[in-house]
Design a protein around this motif. Structure first.
Motif, short mmCIF file in Angstrom:
data_model
loop_
_atom_site.label_atom_id
_atom_site.label_comp_id
_atom_site.label_asym_id
_atom_site.label_seq_id
_atom_site.Cartn_x
_atom_site.Cartn_y
_atom_site.Cartn_z
N ASN A 50 -112.90 -11.03 -46.01
CA ASN A 50 -112.33 -9.99 -45.15
C ASN A 50 -110.82 -10.13 -45.06
N GLY A 51 -110.32 -11.35 -45.25
CA GLY A 51 -108.87 -11.57 -45.22
C GLY A 51 -108.15 -10.74 -46.27
N VAL A 52 -108.75 -10.59 -47.43
CA VAL A 52 -108.10 -9.81 -48.48
C VAL A 52 -108.03 -8.33 -48.06
N ALA A 53 -109.13 -7.81 -47.54
CA ALA A 53 -109.15 -6.39 -47.13
C ALA A 53 -108.14 -6.13 -46.01
N VAL A 54 -108.08 -7.04 -45.06
CA VAL A 54 -107.17 -6.86 -43.92
C VAL A 54 -105.71 -6.94 -44.39
N ARG A 55 -105.43 -7.85 -45.32
CA ARG A 55 -104.04 -7.98 -45.80
C ARG A 55 -103.67 -6.79 -46.68
N MET A 56 -104.64 -6.24 -47.41
CA MET A 56 -104.38 -5.00 -48.15
C MET A 56 -103.99 -3.90 -47.15
N ALA A 57 -104.74 -3.83 -46.06
CA ALA A 57 -104.46 -2.79 -45.05
C ALA A 57 -103.06 -2.97 -44.46
N VAL A 58 -102.70 -4.20 -44.15
CA VAL A 58 -101.40 -4.45 -43.53
C VAL A 58 -100.28 -4.08 -44.52
N LEU A 59 -100.40 -4.52 -45.77
CA LEU A 59 -99.35 -4.21 -46.75
C LEU A 59 -99.27 -2.71 -46.99
N ALA B 248 -91.47 -6.30 -49.41
CA ALA B 248 -92.15 -7.00 -48.30
C ALA B 248 -92.01 -8.49 -48.54
N VAL B 249 -91.79 -9.22 -47.47
CA VAL B 249 -91.76 -10.67 -47.55
C VAL B 249 -92.84 -11.21 -46.63
N VAL B 250 -93.75 -11.97 -47.23
CA VAL B 250 -94.81 -12.61 -46.47
C VAL B 250 -94.36 -14.05 -46.28
N ILE B 251 -94.13 -14.46 -45.04
CA ILE B 251 -93.53 -15.77 -44.83
C ILE B 251 -94.42 -16.70 -44.01
N ARG B 252 -94.55 -17.93 -44.51
CA ARG B 252 -95.17 -19.00 -43.73
C ARG B 252 -94.12 -20.08 -43.56
N ALA C 33 -86.53 -5.76 -46.24
CA ALA C 33 -87.98 -5.79 -46.47
C ALA C 33 -88.76 -5.80 -45.17
N ALA C 34 -90.01 -5.33 -45.27
CA ALA C 34 -90.97 -5.52 -44.16
C ALA C 34 -91.36 -6.99 -44.17
N VAL C 35 -91.39 -7.60 -42.99
CA VAL C 35 -91.72 -9.03 -42.90
C VAL C 35 -93.12 -9.18 -42.29
N VAL C 36 -93.94 -9.99 -42.96
CA VAL C 36 -95.27 -10.29 -42.44
C VAL C 36 -95.35 -11.79 -42.15
N ASN C 37 -95.69 -12.12 -40.94
CA ASN C 37 -95.83 -13.52 -40.55
C ASN C 37 -97.18 -14.05 -41.04
N ALA C 38 -97.13 -15.02 -41.93
CA ALA C 38 -98.38 -15.62 -42.45
C ALA C 38 -98.61 -16.99 -41.81
#
Ligand code: ASP
Length: 334
Positions: free
Chosen positions: A313-322, A103-107, A125-130
């Motif tokens: 809550n940001g940590v829990a949500v990002r755990m869910a997304v990953l 996974a690549v988390v990109i800003r 990789a799965a891409v997550v827009n940060a």
């Protein structure tokens, strides 16, 4: 489970998927009050945080989320890397591919960069827009929705509001909408979840084409608070670094509003406006805050403010997304 391959925009989330992510985040959040917070779910997977633009909380939050799921995390920031020597996004992507990133988390400062990374065929990789430019920041919208749902839809039997949406709730989003990917992402996701959104900003900070967005627009903060009694008020940061001439200083900002004092008087949340809100209303801010500009210290520190909770809550949500992107239907946390 959700069929999501990447998370590039809040528009990628339909109602069912959004609820699935929020419900998964609720399960993740429950694990975070345990003494041992780490889950084995993503053991052996590699998550790369690729940050071309400064960030504190978002990068740390993604890092914490990936580590709590036992993934290996590589932090790659543009400063001090060969990106600052002119390496292109493509070459950077090929390097990450060669390293086996899952996974690549990109800003990125350029709107659309995560989309390019996801669809150019450079990485598997799965891409997550940060956060890309002024475009989108979907995990911010998800953590805001998670926080709103907990406070406005949850009750003693169902504190996280699992399974519920935000139908009938009214959220006012106030301030520098023009430069805000947070506002764009929130308008889309809140609409998907059934909430009503009113954007409140000076005319100079309202984007062209806003008529097509699924929300109302007002230039009168006192009017919206007094007459419409929103259930939540989300204050946006005045993004001086995106205000052109004058860079981070006030020169650029004052081409959008007469003076910081005038902005605060007309669009800032202070103790007086806080008292005008309904008793149950919550105060949100994506951070980082300009205390004294868009939000006063007493509003930011009041017991209506859920700003620190948004970060958690940001940590829990990002755990869910990953988890949903990388582990699919595998059992996560039994
Ligand atoms: N942290 C948020 C973002 O990256 C909000 C902000 O910077 O004002 O978009």
């Amino acid at each position: 489970m959700t069929g999501l391959r990447h998370l590039l925009s809040a528009a990628d989330l339909d109602h069912e998927t959004a609820i699935a992510v929020l419900d998964t985040a609720a399960q993740m959040s429950a694990t975070q009050s345990r003494e041992i917070k780490k889950l084995p779910t993503l053991r052996g997977r590699t998550v790369v945080n690729l940050f071309f633009e400064d960030s504190t909380r978002t990068r740390i939050s993604f890092e914490a989320a990936a580590k709590r799921l036992s993934a290996d995390v590589i932090n790659f920031s543009a400063k001090g890397s060969s990106v600052s020597k002119g390496e292109s996004l493509k070459d950077t992507a090929l390097t990450l591919q060669a390293m086996g990133a899952d996974a690549v988390v990109i800003r990125h400062h350029a709107s659309g960069a995560p989309h390019r990374l996801a669809h150019a065929g450079w990485v598997d990789a799965a891409v997550v827009n940060a956060g890309d430019g002024t475009h989108q920041h979907p995990t911010q919208a998800l953590l805001d929705a998670f926080t709103l749902r907990r406070h406005l839809a949850g009750d003693a039997d169902n504190p996280d509001g699992v399974g519920l949406d935000l139908a009938g709730k009214h959220v006012a989003i106030v301030g520098d909408v023009l430069h805000s990917r947070v506002a764009r992402s929130n308008v889309l996701l809140l609409h998907t979840l059934g909430a009503r959104v009113t954007l409140v900003a000076p005319p100079t900070l309202v984007p062209v084409g806003v008529e097509a967005w699924p929300c109302a627009v007002s230039y009168d903060l006192d009017g919206v608070i007094a007459d419409q009694q929103p259930d939540a008020i989300m204050m946006l940061r005045v993004q001086r670094e995106r205000m052109g001439a004058g860079g981070g200083g006030t020169t650029g900002a004052t081409s959008f509003f007469p003076s910081p004092l005038e902005y605060t008087r007309t669009f800032g949340l202070d103790a007086r406006r806080l008292r005008m809100l309904p008793d149950h209303a919550i105060v949100m801010h994506p951070g980082p805050m300009n205390r004294g500009l868009e939000i006063s210290a007493d509003a930011a520190d009041s017991d209506r403010a859920v700003i620190v909770e948004q970060v958690a809550n940001g940590v829990a949500v990002r755990m869910a997304v990953l988890y949903l992107l990388l582990a699919g239907e595998r059992e996560a946390w039994s």
